[in-house]
Write a protein that holds these residues in place. Structure first.
Motif, PDB file in Angstrom:
ATOM      1  N   UNK A  16      29.388  32.072  28.128  1.00 29.25           N
ATOM      2  CA  UNK A  16      29.298  32.527  27.203  1.00 29.25           C
ATOM      3  C   UNK A  16      28.282  33.774  27.922  1.00 29.25           C
ATOM      4  N   UNK A  17      26.676  33.100  27.982  1.00 27.82           N
ATOM      5  CA  UNK A  17      26.482  33.448  29.057  1.00 27.82           C
ATOM      6  C   UNK A  17      26.754  33.805  30.321  1.00 27.82           C
ATOM      7  N   UNK A  18      27.064  32.801  31.098  1.00 27.25           N
ATOM      8  CA  UNK A  18      28.082  32.573  32.442  1.00 27.25           C
ATOM      9  C   UNK A  18      29.454  34.304  31.964  1.00 27.25           C
ATOM     10  N   UNK A  19      30.313  34.279  31.223  1.00 28.40           N
ATOM     11  CA  UNK A  19      30.772  35.411  31.636  1.00 28.40           C
ATOM     12  C   UNK A  19      29.921  36.562  30.895  1.00 28.40           C
ATOM     13  N   UNK A  20      29.716  37.308  30.177  1.00 28.07           N
ATOM     14  CA  UNK A  20      28.866  38.554  30.773  1.00 28.07           C
ATOM     15  C   UNK A  20      27.797  37.822  31.372  1.00 28.07           C
ATOM     16  N   UNK A  21      27.334  37.582  32.556  1.00 23.89           N
ATOM     17  CA  UNK A  21      26.292  37.408  33.798  1.00 23.89           C
ATOM     18  C   UNK A  21      27.948  38.204  34.855  1.00 23.89           C
ATOM     19  N   UNK A  22      28.860  37.438  34.311  1.00 18.70           N
ATOM     20  CA  UNK A  22      30.016  37.662  35.192  1.00 18.70           C
ATOM     21  C   UNK A  22      30.499  39.171  35.859  1.00 18.70           C
ATOM     22  N   UNK A  23      30.569  39.879  34.104  1.00 17.35           N
ATOM     23  CA  UNK A  23      31.585  40.845  33.520  1.00 17.35           C
ATOM     24  C   UNK A  23      29.761  41.812  33.856  1.00 17.35           C
ATOM     25  N   UNK A  24      28.571  41.718  33.936  1.00 14.91           N
ATOM     26  CA  UNK A  24      27.547  42.781  34.380  1.00 14.91           C
ATOM     27  C   UNK A  24      27.265  42.087  35.598  1.00 14.91           C
ATOM     28  N   UNK A  25      27.790  41.682  36.354  1.00 14.66           N
ATOM     29  CA  UNK A  25      28.239  41.967  38.088  1.00 14.66           C
ATOM     30  C   UNK A  25      28.811  42.580  38.727  1.00 14.66           C
ATOM     31  N   UNK A  26      30.384  42.592  37.963  1.00 10.85           N
ATOM     32  CA  UNK A  26      31.214  43.553  38.003  1.00 10.85           C
ATOM     33  C   UNK A  26      31.104  44.833  37.480  1.00 10.85           C
ATOM     34  N   UNK A  27      30.456  44.768  36.341  1.00 15.13           N
ATOM     35  CA  UNK A  27      30.319  46.472  36.164  1.00 15.13           C
ATOM     36  C   UNK A  27      29.291  47.041  38.202  1.00 15.13           C
ATOM     37  N   UNK A  28      28.443  45.941  38.118  1.00 12.86           N
ATOM     38  CA  UNK A  28      27.791  46.934  38.984  1.00 12.86           C
ATOM     39  C   UNK A  28      27.802  46.780  39.954  1.00 12.86           C
TER      40      UNK A  28
END
Length: 84
Positions: A16-28
């Motif tokens: 879940x943490x990995x998905x969260x970071x992946x989504x944050x990277x995509x947003x940034x």
């Protein structure tokens, strides 16, 4: 059995943490793209480059403006008192 359950929960949390970071990277990345596409005028760039100077000038102007407003209010008040 309990150790396996705890381990599984930890793995699920890390996924879940990995998905969260992946989504944050995509947003940034999206925001960086949007910022790179923005055009900034030369006038605004000069203001940013000389921000400290602009800030002090603005404060001087605002200080003078406030004093003028106070003087105008005092003069209007005195005028109203003189009428009575």
């Amino acid at each position: 059995m309990q150790r396996v359950a705890v381990f599984r929960r930890q793995v699920i949390f890390k996924e879940w943490e990995h998905k969260l970071y992946k989504a944050n990277i995509a947003y940034l990345k999206y925001m960086l793209d949007a910022i790179e596409k923005c055009k900034v005028s030369m006038e605004f760039l000069n203001i940013l480059r000389n921000w400290e100077k602009v800030k002090t000038e603005r404060q001087k102007y605002m200080g003078g403006a406030i004093e003028r407003v106070i003087e105008q209010k005092i003069a209007a008040f005195k005028k109203n008192i003189d009428r009575v």
